[in-house]
Scaffold this motif. Structure first.
Motif, PDB file in Angstrom:
ATOM      1  N   PHE A  39       5.686  75.870 -15.296  1.00  0.00           N
ATOM      2  CA  PHE A  39       5.312  75.015 -16.425  1.00  0.00           C
ATOM      3  C   PHE A  39       4.146  74.104 -16.044  1.00  0.00           C
ATOM      4  CE2 PHE A  39      10.141  75.024 -17.517  1.00  0.00           C
ATOM      5  CZ  PHE A  39      10.056  76.365 -17.866  1.00  0.00           C
ATOM      6  N   VAL A  40       4.233  73.513 -14.850  1.00  0.00           N
ATOM      7  CA  VAL A  40       3.173  72.621 -14.388  1.00  0.00           C
ATOM      8  C   VAL A  40       1.871  73.390 -14.187  1.00  0.00           C
ATOM      9  CG1 VAL A  40       2.422  71.142 -12.477  1.00  0.00           C
ATOM     10  CG2 VAL A  40       4.744  70.934 -13.370  1.00  0.00           C
ATOM     11  N   CYS A  41       1.975  74.612 -13.668  1.00  0.00           N
ATOM     12  CA  CYS A  41       0.770  75.433 -13.477  1.00  0.00           C
ATOM     13  C   CYS A  41       0.115  75.770 -14.814  1.00  0.00           C
ATOM     14  CB  CYS A  41       1.107  76.712 -12.709  1.00  0.00           C
ATOM     15  SG  CYS A  41       1.397  76.449 -10.951  1.00  0.00           S
ATOM     16  N   THR A  42       0.942  76.035 -15.825  1.00  0.00           N
ATOM     17  CA  THR A  42       0.397  76.325 -17.150  1.00  0.00           C
ATOM     18  C   THR A  42      -0.328  75.109 -17.711  1.00  0.00           C
ATOM     19  OG1 THR A  42       2.173  77.912 -17.570  1.00  0.00           O
ATOM     20  CG2 THR A  42       1.003  77.061 -19.489  1.00  0.00           C
ATOM     21  N   PHE A  43       0.284  73.929 -17.562  1.00  0.00           N
ATOM     22  CA  PHE A  43      -0.368  72.707 -18.018  1.00  0.00           C
ATOM     23  C   PHE A  43      -1.641  72.444 -17.223  1.00  0.00           C
ATOM     24  CE2 PHE A  43      -0.953  68.061 -17.613  1.00  0.00           C
ATOM     25  CZ  PHE A  43      -1.214  67.763 -18.939  1.00  0.00           C
ATOM     26  N   SER A  44      -1.593  72.682 -15.910  1.00  0.00           N
ATOM     27  CA  SER A  44      -2.770  72.476 -15.057  1.00  0.00           C
ATOM     28  C   SER A  44      -3.929  73.360 -15.497  1.00  0.00           C
ATOM     29  CB  SER A  44      -2.419  72.779 -13.597  1.00  0.00           C
ATOM     30  OG  SER A  44      -1.384  71.961 -13.137  1.00  0.00           O
ATOM     31  N   GLU A  45      -3.599  74.614 -15.780  1.00  0.00           N
ATOM     32  CA  GLU A  45      -4.634  75.559 -16.214  1.00  0.00           C
ATOM     33  C   GLU A  45      -5.264  75.085 -17.528  1.00  0.00           C
ATOM     34  OE1 GLU A  45      -5.032  80.401 -16.793  1.00  0.00           O
ATOM     35  OE2 GLU A  45      -3.086  79.431 -17.059  1.00  0.00           O
ATOM     36  N   PRO A  94     -17.887  73.084 -14.405  1.00  0.00           N
ATOM     37  CA  PRO A  94     -17.602  74.367 -13.744  1.00  0.00           C
ATOM     38  C   PRO A  94     -16.109  74.528 -13.457  1.00  0.00           C
ATOM     39  CG  PRO A  94     -19.469  73.275 -12.712  1.00  0.00           C
ATOM     40  CD  PRO A  94     -18.861  72.286 -13.668  1.00  0.00           C
ATOM     41  N   SER A  95     -15.618  75.749 -13.577  1.00  0.00           N
ATOM     42  CA  SER A  95     -14.189  76.018 -13.466  1.00  0.00           C
ATOM     43  C   SER A  95     -13.609  75.610 -12.112  1.00  0.00           C
ATOM     44  CB  SER A  95     -13.916  77.504 -13.707  1.00  0.00           C
ATOM     45  OG  SER A  95     -12.539  77.799 -13.568  1.00  0.00           O
ATOM     46  N   ALA A  96     -14.283  75.962 -11.023  1.00  0.00           N
ATOM     47  CA  ALA A  96     -13.750  75.661  -9.691  1.00  0.00           C
ATOM     48  C   ALA A  96     -13.577  74.163  -9.496  1.00  0.00           C
ATOM     49  CB  ALA A  96     -14.667  76.234  -8.611  1.00  0.00           C
ATOM     50  N   LEU A  97     -14.564  73.388  -9.946  1.00  0.00           N
ATOM     51  CA  LEU A  97     -14.478  71.939  -9.822  1.00  0.00           C
ATOM     52  C   LEU A  97     -13.362  71.385 -10.701  1.00  0.00           C
ATOM     53  CD1 LEU A  97     -15.537  69.219  -8.812  1.00  0.00           C
ATOM     54  CD2 LEU A  97     -17.243  69.281 -10.665  1.00  0.00           C
ATOM     55  N   ALA A  98     -13.248  71.912 -11.923  1.00  0.00           N
ATOM     56  CA  ALA A  98     -12.212  71.443 -12.840  1.00  0.00           C
ATOM     57  C   ALA A  98     -10.816  71.703 -12.283  1.00  0.00           C
ATOM     58  CB  ALA A  98     -12.373  72.128 -14.195  1.00  0.00           C
ATOM     59  N   LEU A  99     -10.609  72.875 -11.688  1.00  0.00           N
ATOM     60  CA  LEU A  99      -9.299  73.212 -11.128  1.00  0.00           C
ATOM     61  C   LEU A  99      -8.959  72.317  -9.942  1.00  0.00           C
ATOM     62  CD1 LEU A  99      -9.518  77.099 -11.336  1.00  0.00           C
ATOM     63  CD2 LEU A  99      -7.870  75.658 -12.553  1.00  0.00           C
ATOM     64  N   ARG A 100      -9.952  72.033  -9.089  1.00  0.00           N
ATOM     65  CA  ARG A 100      -9.709  71.183  -7.927  1.00  0.00           C
ATOM     66  C   ARG A 100      -9.373  69.753  -8.359  1.00  0.00           C
ATOM     67  NH1 ARG A 100     -10.243  71.235  -2.608  1.00  0.00           N
ATOM     68  NH2 ARG A 100     -10.946  73.387  -2.657  1.00  0.00           N
ATOM     69  N   LEU A 101     -10.130  69.238  -9.319  1.00  0.00           N
ATOM     70  CA  LEU A 101      -9.879  67.884  -9.796  1.00  0.00           C
ATOM     71  C   LEU A 101      -8.521  67.785 -10.509  1.00  0.00           C
ATOM     72  CD1 LEU A 101     -13.418  66.891 -11.120  1.00  0.00           C
ATOM     73  CD2 LEU A 101     -12.286  66.079  -9.044  1.00  0.00           C
ATOM     74  N   THR A 102      -8.155  68.840 -11.219  1.00  0.00           N
ATOM     75  CA  THR A 102      -6.846  68.869 -11.880  1.00  0.00           C
ATOM     76  C   THR A 102      -5.729  68.800 -10.850  1.00  0.00           C
ATOM     77  OG1 THR A 102      -7.670  70.140 -13.771  1.00  0.00           O
ATOM     78  CG2 THR A 102      -5.304  70.231 -13.340  1.00  0.00           C
ATOM     79  N   ALA A 103      -5.813  69.630  -9.804  1.00  0.00           N
ATOM     80  CA  ALA A 103      -4.774  69.637  -8.766  1.00  0.00           C
ATOM     81  C   ALA A 103      -4.664  68.270  -8.093  1.00  0.00           C
ATOM     82  CB  ALA A 103      -5.078  70.724  -7.731  1.00  0.00           C
ATOM     83  N   GLN A 104      -5.805  67.657  -7.814  1.00  0.00           N
ATOM     84  CA  GLN A 104      -5.785  66.344  -7.170  1.00  0.00           C
ATOM     85  C   GLN A 104      -5.210  65.278  -8.103  1.00  0.00           C
ATOM     86  OE1 GLN A 104      -6.459  65.702  -3.946  1.00  0.00           O
ATOM     87  NE2 GLN A 104      -5.760  63.612  -4.318  1.00  0.00           N
ATOM     88  N   THR A 105      -5.502  65.395  -9.388  1.00  0.00           N
ATOM     89  CA  THR A 105      -4.946  64.457 -10.360  1.00  0.00           C
ATOM     90  C   THR A 105      -3.420  64.558 -10.402  1.00  0.00           C
ATOM     91  OG1 THR A 105      -6.952  64.554 -11.711  1.00  0.00           O
ATOM     92  CG2 THR A 105      -4.955  63.782 -12.803  1.00  0.00           C
ATOM     93  N   LEU A 106      -2.899  65.784 -10.387  1.00  0.00           N
ATOM     94  CA  LEU A 106      -1.448  65.973 -10.383  1.00  0.00           C
ATOM     95  C   LEU A 106      -0.834  65.435  -9.092  1.00  0.00           C
ATOM     96  CD1 LEU A 106      -1.212  69.585 -11.844  1.00  0.00           C
ATOM     97  CD2 LEU A 106      -0.632  67.461 -12.990  1.00  0.00           C
ATOM     98  N   LEU A 107      -1.484  65.712  -7.962  1.00  0.00           N
ATOM     99  CA  LEU A 107      -0.977  65.240  -6.672  1.00  0.00           C
ATOM    100  C   LEU A 107      -0.936  63.712  -6.627  1.00  0.00           C
ATOM    101  CD1 LEU A 107      -0.132  65.742  -3.717  1.00  0.00           C
ATOM    102  CD2 LEU A 107      -2.567  65.788  -3.134  1.00  0.00           C
TER     103      LEU A 107
END
Length: 277
Positions: free
Chosen positions: A186-192, A204-217
């Motif tokens: 569920f969290v991965c779906t929201f992160s995506e 850019p997608s790679a930057l967005a994904l990294r920032l999303t993961a760090q925001t969740l952490l």
């Protein structure tokens, strides 16, 4: 064999019947945290496919499930649920009153485990989740009728090398499956979706994904370290007429809160159905 509860964790001999990813994650956490010496870990599996990862950790391996019981006082059963009854029948003759037996298999209750093992066997159930692989798991455990406080405390202390572990009533294990087991997806779906929102706006997608993961952490750490209710932290981020409240309004229009509650409910109900089969 020395009674397990009297053994210092560093001298404990720990066995794994089944050597899949979750067994490896638990073993890795125990060894890396210094809770158990790698040479005091013995894992069994029918083939070498998964055992090689235990050997990389410096652990002992075997193809004999009984050998694990004969050499280890604390044993994790990490097989597939449908395989576990036959495995327990195989090892039952070598189970003693000094063993602590821990099932990681979903869907097999403590009462069934106790029926399949000799009378008086000390049995617990543990429900882990995938982040145990990076020692950030959310785990719950429940004890059987013959397990005392010292054995439960020993197991809880060991498992905290893999994340957080709480003792709960057995009925909570299915809820934990819906919350923390399925919750990873569920969290991965929201992160995506969160990252894709940034991509939509030009990042850019790679930057967005990294920032999303760090925001969740970072958010998770704040909630855990400050023991805050999520509503309080959400309020702290919201300023009148600001960006966050406009975004939250959009989430409420989309039904995020109700959909998330329904997802946990659906996953929990399915776990309960599987437990009845």
């Amino acid at each position: 064999m020395m009674a397990t509860a009297a053994v210092e964790p560093g001298q404990l001999r720990v066995g794994f019947v089944g050597a899949g990813r979750m067994a490896e994650a638990i073993a890795q956490g125990l060894v890396r945290a210094g809770k158990v010496k790698n040479q005091h870990v013995l894992a069994s599996a029918p083939s070498d496919r998964n055992l090689c990862r235990f050997r990389t950790l410096g652990c002992q391996t075997t193809h004999s499930n009984r050998e694990v019981l004969q050499n280890c006082s604390l044993v994790f059963f990490a097989t597939k649920p449908h395989v576990l009854p036959s495995v327990l029948a195989e090892v039952a003759p070598v189970v003693t009153a000094e063993h602590i037996l821990v099932s990681v298999a979903a869907g097999i209750s403590l009462s069934i485990l106790e029926e399949l093992l000799p009378s008086g066997a000390r049995v617990l159930r543990v429900s882990p989740n995938l982040p145990c692989v990076v020692q950030e798991g959310a785990m719950v455990m429940a004890r059987g009728r013959c397990v005392g406080s010292s054995e439960a405390q020993l197991l809880q202390t060991l498992l905290e090398a893999c994340g957080q572990c709480q003792e709960v009533p057995e009925a909570f294990l299915d809820i934990h499956t819906g919350l923390s087991g399925s919750g990873v997806a569920f969290v991965c779906t929201f992160s995506e979706a969160l990252a894709e929102g940034a991509v939509k706006m030009g990042m850019p997608s790679a930057l967005a994904l990294r920032l999303t993961a760090q925001t969740l952490l970072g958010t998770a750490k704040m909630l855990l370290q400050n023991d805050q209710h999520p509503a309080q932290l959400r309020t702290d981020v919201c300023t009148p007429g600001g960006t966050t409240i406009h975004g939250l309004h959009a989430l409420e229009r989309g039904g995020l809160r109700a959909a998330t509650m329904s997802a946990v409910e659906a996953a929990t109900r399915r776990a309960r159905e599987l437990n009845r089969k």
